[in-house]
Every structure is written in C-alpha cells, then in structure tokens.
Motif scaffolding. Sequence first.
Motif, PDB file in Angstrom:
ATOM      1  N   ARG A  38       0.836  -1.194   0.000  1.00  0.00           N
ATOM      2  CA  ARG A  38       0.000   0.000   0.000  1.00  0.00           C
ATOM      3  C   ARG A  38       0.871   1.244   0.000  1.00  0.00           C
ATOM      4  O   ARG A  38       2.020   1.214   0.446  1.00  0.00           O
ATOM      5  CB  ARG A  38      -0.952   0.013   1.195  1.00  0.00           C
ATOM      6  N   GLN A  39       0.298   2.313  -0.521  1.00  0.00           N
ATOM      7  CA  GLN A  39       1.002   3.591  -0.540  1.00  0.00           C
ATOM      8  C   GLN A  39       0.028   4.695  -0.184  1.00  0.00           C
ATOM      9  O   GLN A  39      -0.953   4.929  -0.879  1.00  0.00           O
ATOM     10  CB  GLN A  39       1.622   3.848  -1.910  1.00  0.00           C
ATOM     11  N   ALA A  40       0.332   5.357   0.918  1.00  0.00           N
ATOM     12  CA  ALA A  40      -0.456   6.496   1.364  1.00  0.00           C
ATOM     13  C   ALA A  40       0.161   7.769   0.784  1.00  0.00           C
ATOM     14  O   ALA A  40       1.348   7.797   0.451  1.00  0.00           O
ATOM     15  CB  ALA A  40      -0.484   6.548   2.878  1.00  0.00           C
ATOM     16  N   ARG A  45       5.776   3.264  -0.639  1.00  0.00           N
ATOM     17  CA  ARG A  45       4.996   2.028  -0.724  1.00  0.00           C
ATOM     18  C   ARG A  45       5.543   1.047   0.289  1.00  0.00           C
ATOM     19  O   ARG A  45       6.762   0.883   0.415  1.00  0.00           O
ATOM     20  CB  ARG A  45       5.066   1.450  -2.138  1.00  0.00           C
ATOM     21  N   ALA A  91      -5.093   4.295   1.896  1.00  0.00           N
ATOM     22  CA  ALA A  91      -3.981   4.212   0.943  1.00  0.00           C
ATOM     23  C   ALA A  91      -4.487   3.593  -0.356  1.00  0.00           C
ATOM     24  O   ALA A  91      -5.617   3.086  -0.415  1.00  0.00           O
ATOM     25  CB  ALA A  91      -2.847   3.349   1.505  1.00  0.00           C
ATOM     26  N   GLN A 116      -8.162   2.049  -4.400  1.00  0.00           N
ATOM     27  CA  GLN A 116      -8.176   3.014  -3.288  1.00  0.00           C
ATOM     28  C   GLN A 116      -9.000   2.479  -2.122  1.00  0.00           C
ATOM     29  O   GLN A 116     -10.138   2.031  -2.310  1.00  0.00           O
ATOM     30  CB  GLN A 116      -8.763   4.342  -3.752  1.00  0.00           C
TER      31      GLN A 116
END
Length: 121
Positions: A38-40, A45, A91, A116
């Motif tokens: 996941r990447q906020a 990531r 994220a 998302q």
Amino acid sequence: QVQLVESGGGLVQPGGSLRLSCAASGSIVRINAMGWHRQAPGKQRELVARTTSGGSTYYADSVKGRFTISRDNAKNTVYLHMNSLKPEDTAVYYCNVDVLQDYLRPPRAYWGQGTQVTVSS
C-alpha cells in the motif's frame, strides 16, 4: 504477458471491513508468492502482507491481527481481508505476484493497477 485485476476497494467507516481481490490471468505456469502493498499520500509504498506458494504468510506489524491474506490457487487469485479498519489504513493498495511463465526464464514480478481504500467517518 500476465494481467492483474484488482477489486474491492472503497470508502468505509473506522472499524469497518473490506475485502480486496486480485485475479491473475495470462501466460502462467505457476504463481509463487502473492502479496499486497500500500502507498499512502506522501509516503513510500510498504508491504502489508504476503503469502508463499507453500502457505507461509507475513504481515506488517501495523496490520497483524486485523488483516488476513489468503489465496485461491485454482483461480490464481489473492485476497486481503481487512477488519477493524483505521484511518491510517487509508492508501492505494497494490497486489504483487511472482509468476513463472515458462521454464526458460526466472519468475517475474507483476503489479496490479491499485485500488483506493479510504477509512473515514
């Protein structure tokens, strides 16, 4: 080539649940490890969970006890069951699979398009 199709993201209230799916298709002899990252916004990531073809699993400390990764080898699909969601889980979630496409080349990593997940009241 291999295609990954993700689904299951969305908006959920804190404490809620979601299930993400990622289905692989194409030129596949065998899928080894499957995982979710996941990447906020504004962050790197990070690996969230991963499962090997032998059934071993890994979870980031931040999701242990709340998230469960599973796979259906017959469907070439990996799932991420997310419970007790928190705002900090917000994220874009990406699936990642290691695919053996033939016996002439080493396994290759493929990434999904991202889905998302927003946790907010």
